[in-house]
Design an enzyme around this catalytic site. Structure first.
Site, short mmCIF file in Angstrom:
data_model
loop_
_atom_site.label_atom_id
_atom_site.label_comp_id
_atom_site.label_asym_id
_atom_site.label_seq_id
_atom_site.Cartn_x
_atom_site.Cartn_y
_atom_site.Cartn_z
N THR A 39 1.01 -1.52 0.24
CA THR A 39 0.16 -0.17 -0.32
C THR A 39 0.96 0.92 0.20
O THR A 39 0.70 2.58 0.45
CB THR A 39 -0.86 0.33 1.56
OG1 THR A 39 0.39 -0.27 2.60
CG2 THR A 39 -1.45 -1.15 1.08
N TYR A 154 13.78 -4.59 7.72
CA TYR A 154 13.93 -5.67 7.27
C TYR A 154 14.13 -7.72 7.99
O TYR A 154 14.61 -8.27 7.01
CB TYR A 154 15.20 -5.60 6.23
CG TYR A 154 15.54 -4.47 4.91
CD1 TYR A 154 14.34 -4.28 4.27
CD2 TYR A 154 16.89 -4.58 4.40
CE1 TYR A 154 13.97 -3.27 3.47
CE2 TYR A 154 16.63 -3.57 3.36
CZ TYR A 154 15.76 -3.36 2.74
OH TYR A 154 15.71 -3.09 1.49
N HIS A 209 17.03 0.61 -9.69
CA HIS A 209 16.69 1.09 -10.67
C HIS A 209 17.08 1.74 -12.00
O HIS A 209 15.97 1.29 -13.09
CB HIS A 209 14.63 1.65 -10.16
CG HIS A 209 14.71 2.80 -10.04
ND1 HIS A 209 15.62 3.84 -9.19
CD2 HIS A 209 14.75 4.14 -11.01
CE1 HIS A 209 15.58 4.84 -9.83
NE2 HIS A 209 14.91 5.48 -10.76
N GLU A 248 17.85 17.33 -11.81
CA GLU A 248 15.93 17.01 -11.49
C GLU A 248 16.46 18.53 -11.31
O GLU A 248 16.93 19.01 -11.59
CB GLU A 248 16.22 16.28 -10.16
CG GLU A 248 16.72 14.97 -10.51
CD GLU A 248 15.59 14.09 -9.29
OE1 GLU A 248 14.70 13.96 -9.44
OE2 GLU A 248 16.77 14.28 -8.39
N HIS A 272 23.06 4.59 -8.49
CA HIS A 272 22.98 5.04 -9.71
C HIS A 272 24.05 5.69 -10.45
O HIS A 272 23.86 4.56 -11.17
CB HIS A 272 21.84 6.14 -10.27
CG HIS A 272 20.89 5.94 -9.41
ND1 HIS A 272 20.17 4.88 -9.06
CD2 HIS A 272 19.88 6.26 -8.86
CE1 HIS A 272 18.70 4.43 -7.84
NE2 HIS A 272 18.23 6.02 -7.98
N LYS A 365 18.98 18.37 -7.61
CA LYS A 365 17.61 19.14 -7.03
C LYS A 365 17.72 20.82 -7.47
O LYS A 365 18.21 21.22 -7.60
CB LYS A 365 16.94 19.11 -5.72
CG LYS A 365 17.12 17.10 -5.85
CD LYS A 365 16.52 17.48 -4.75
CE LYS A 365 16.27 15.19 -4.87
NZ LYS A 365 15.45 14.69 -5.97
N ARG A 375 28.08 10.49 -21.32
CA ARG A 375 28.03 11.29 -22.38
C ARG A 375 29.83 10.59 -22.82
O ARG A 375 30.70 10.81 -21.40
CB ARG A 375 28.19 12.62 -22.60
CG ARG A 375 28.27 13.46 -24.14
CD ARG A 375 28.31 14.39 -24.38
NE ARG A 375 29.11 15.12 -24.40
CZ ARG A 375 29.37 16.71 -24.67
NH1 ARG A 375 29.78 16.95 -23.55
NH2 ARG A 375 30.17 17.07 -25.80
#
Length: 797
Positions: A39, A154, A209, A248, A272, A365, A375
């Site tokens: 949820t 966890y 991700h 961002e 990432h 940000k 690149r």
């Protein structure tokens, strides 16, 4: 036909065998997917849709499925939430509406919500799965548990799964974990150890991700499919630099509690962007479809990353951030956060392929655009006689040459792979990538789109859909292993520690940032291109800049003292060392320099490597003041520090480099190997009167210098030039120049930096000649000069 009965029997047998195969294929097994935190926000936005995409891809094939949404939310509320999410699911454009409605209905019937909190709940879940499998006459193939929950939960969940909810023999278990995976190396190690007590390594799938982004997932296949063209280009000989960027436009409003704990480096760069870096920099395996081989090559890339220093990064923070933290976390009006919301970091690889190539990692940000890309910019060594108006994109070698993996958003608005037409025409799988149509007027990286061979996915897929499919198929190479995780944190933690109290540059946000966040790099250093305007500095007046202070010259323990801000102090010391070297070479033909270990000299090494091109390295002999009793390639070795931060960047004859012989006959600092005597003999043979031209020392918080420690008599007096000593901290065994040998030097420089040295600085200023209590107090060259170099924090507090 002579025997029609035989043919009939044979036909029946073949049909039965074929039917058996088909039934076996249909009944390969049942897979249960349990979404924990069903949820939550991540589940609502991405995970339910990703699970539906898995069902779309696999329905009617080898497995049957059931999907269990689970959370601490009450059963009634959870069921309502899940029903609403399931109703909002969508199919790709290439799925017909009727077929989509049919599959969506099936998925809804296969999905259910349950309250999952106690160990009894997990036992009940396992029994329900077993009953479902038995009722359907199926074989259980495996269970996937997706942890879309905070890391603090966890351990309890893992304990319950391990004790009550594992599948039976012959079925697999896959546990999917979401970041953050720790806050630093220690916490990541603790979490990994805890989870390792419940699950095997092959059962854990840590999600980053970004590895599911289509452009990122294409990096290795692109390199593999274009090996022939790239083999001669993918190295330091042709690559000018690599940029790995995620910008961002949004800020951290509503998420400041998370951001205050993690900041932009932990949130984006450590995971990432570092994962992407390894995909670009790793050696390409012969078989990229082998998960094990890919993971091994990625780990080697991690281990080739050169350690980061404070000067490797620039930090920023958008102006409204501290106010958002004060409002969301009820902080006092005086509170000012030091958490960076922008970071640029310069990374280098220590291997033959990438030596000297800068990898620029940047994220922030409240910037001017939302875009992500990798690149690779290639060197351009051509000169074209024709004017640039006549340059043709696929012919002129004077146009920029680059390969771009465009992750998404920005001007293109979708993932893409771009290759300059003057490089080569790339090969991409036609079933999944197609050429981009003409986009007149669109420019990327200063060039029209027509300058590139440009490809986009035939069908865009969400990163989580890609990764959930790979979890189902057991593709471990798209996930972060424990070894990779700890290697990454081992790389980033020292930088994060060094920046913990650094004040980030303030920026207004959006297009108003202008050039305020532009940065430049040289050697291993990164710095902003512009000084920060005074109006952005908090407080009643402009903050003092280091350049506003003069280098202070005074006396300390009756010897010359030079004090300044750290950057100016290091620059002054480097200038003095070069001047001493030039004089020694002019007078004697050689310069003998003995350097101490530890962290304090690292900025000095970097300064000498990148700013002192007139240094007479060809005539310089480099010696060590002390060494830890570890192999020379060990990260704790002083020689390894010297190699990483100085030697590999300068041209010093290898026979002029003199590491301490701590590792002889496969032993470390064994008395019978006589390593100390060997080094002393080498000094006596090469250094006139065993008098170094310059010895660089540091001062420990306990008053030790070199590896001469309080309450330890070794090396404080006597005839020995080099001694074995005992340190109070690991590694305990050391080798060191003795105090009598140090005091023979023509010049001794003592470098003291940081507020932690303030107390010992005050104490040593008052004591006399007491080397047994404070070895540093015994440093006084008999016929040479002693100069103290202290930064303001060590000297003034």
């Amino acid at each position: 036909m002579k025997h029609p009965g035989c043919w009939k029997m044979l036909t029946v047998a073949m049909c039965m065998a074929l039917l058996g195969c088909l039934q076996a294929q249909e009944l390969r097994g049942h897979v249960s997917v349990i979404l924990l935190g069903a949820t939550g926000d991540l589940a609502r936005k991405y995970l339910w849709q990703g699970l539906f995409q898995l069902y779309l891809d696999e329905a009617g094939k080898d497995y049957s499925f059931s999907f269990h949404g689970a959370a601490l939310t009450s059963t009634k509320q959870g069921q309502a939430f899940v029903a609403k999410v399931l109703e909002s699911l969508s199919c790709p454009e290439d799925v017909a509406p009727d077929r989509c409605a049919e599959l969506k209905g099936q998925f809804q019937r296969l999905s259910a919500y349950r309250h999952l909190a106690t160990s009894e709940d997990y036992v009940a879940l396992s029994k329900d799965i077993e009953a479902q499998v038995q009722h359907g006459g199926l074989r259980e193939a495996g269970r996937i548990f997706y942890f879309s929950v905070p890391p603090f939960a966890y351990a309890d969940i893992a304990r319950n799964i391990n004790s009550s909810c594992r599948p039976g023999p012959g079925a697999w278990l896959r546990v999917v974990l979401e970041k953050p995976f720790g806050h630093d190396h220690l916490s990541a190690q603790q979490l990994a150890t805890e989870l390792g007590g419940f699950f095997r390594e092959e059962e854990m799938y840590r999600v980053d991700h970004y590895l599911g982004k289509q452009a990122v997932a294409q990096i290795l296949p692109f390199r593999d499919q274009n090996r022939k063209a790239l083999d001669g280009l993918w190295s330091r000989h042709h690559v000018e630099r690599v940029e790995i960027i995620m910008k961002e436009t949004v800020d951290a409003e509503g998420r400041t509690s998370f951001y205050e704990e993690y900041g932009v480096i932990r949130d984006v760069l450590q995971n990432h962007l570092t994962e992407v870096l390894t995909l670009v920099a790793m050696e390409l395996p012969h078989n990229i479809s082998s998960s094990e081989s890919v993971l091994q090559h990625k780990l080697r890339a991690f281990r080739a990353l050169r350690g980061l220093q404070k000067g490797s990064a620039v930090l920023g923070q958008y102006q409204a951030y501290s106010e958002q933290v004060r409002r969301e976390q009820q902080r006092p009006d005086s509170f000012r956060s030091l958490t960076p919301t922008f970071a640029g970091v310069l990374v280098h690889m220590d291997n033959l392929r990438w030596e000297g190539v800068p990898f620029i990692l940047m994220s922030g940000k409240a910037l001017d655009e939302r875009v992500g890309y990798v690149r690779i910019l290639f060197r351009n060594q051509a000169y074209c006689v024709l004017s640039d108006e006549r340059w043709v994109a696929d012919q002129s070698q004077c146009l920029p040459r680059q390969i771009v993996f465009y992750i998404g958003h920005g001007e293109l608005g979708s993932p893409a792979v771009l290759v300059s037409r003057n490089l080569f025409r790339p090969s991409l799988p036609s079933e999944s990538w197609k050429e981009l149509g003409a986009r007149p007027g669109l420019r990327l990286f200063g060039r029209p789109l027509s300058d590139f061979y440009a490809y986009r996915p035939v069908r865009e897929q969400d990163a989580y859909s890609v990764l959930i499919s790979r979890i189902f198929h057991g593709r471990k190479d798209s996930f972060v292993t424990t070894e990779h995780l700890l290697a990454s944190w081992g790389f980033w933690t020292p930088l994060l520690d060094s920046l913990a109290h650094e004040v980030p540059r303030l920026y207004p946000g959006g297009a108003e940032n202008g050039h305020l966040l532009d940065f430049e790099f040289g050697g291993a250093q990164l710095c902003f291109s512009q000084q920060q305007p005074e109006q952005l500095v908090p407080g009643p007046g402009p903050a003092p800049m280091p350049s506003g202070f003069q280098v202070l010259k005074a006396k300390y323990r009756e010897s010359p003292l030079i004090s300044a801000w750290p950057e100016e102090l290091i620059a002054k010391l480097a200038d003095d060392i070069e001047a001493t070297a030039v004089r020694a070479v002019r007078r004697f033909g050689t310069f003998h320099l003995a350097l101490s270990g530890g962290s304090s000299p690292v900025p000095l090494f970097q300064q000498l490597a990148t700013r002192h091109y007139g240094f007479p390295w060809a005539h310089t002999h480099l010696w060590l003041v002390d060494e830890r009793c570890v192999p020379l390639w060990d990260p704790e070795s002083n020689f390894q520090h010297l190699q990483t931060h100085l030697l590999q960047h300068i041209r010093v004859p290898y026979y002029n480099i003199h590491p301490m012989p701590v590792h002889l006959h496969q032993r470390l600092c064994a008395e019978e190997d006589q390593g100390a005597q060997t080094y002393a003999s080498e000094i006596s043979a090469l250094v006139a009167n065993s008098s170094f031209d310059l010895v660089l020392l540091g001062m420990g918080a306990d008053g030790h210098t070199a590896s001469l420690f309080p309450q330890s008599p070794s090396g404080l007096d006597g005839e020995q030039l080099v001694v074995l000593t005992e340190s109070p901290s690991r590694p305990f065994q050391r080798m060191s120049l003795s105090l009598p040998l140090i005091n023979r030097a023509r010049k001794v420089a003592v470098l003291v930096m940081g507020r932690v040295k303030r107390e010992i600085t005050m104490l040593v200023s008052r004591v006399g000649h007491e080397p047994k209590k404070w070895p540093i107090s015994g440093v006084l060259p008999s016929s040479g000069q002693l100069v103290w170099y202290m930064d303001y924090e060590a000297f003034l507090g």
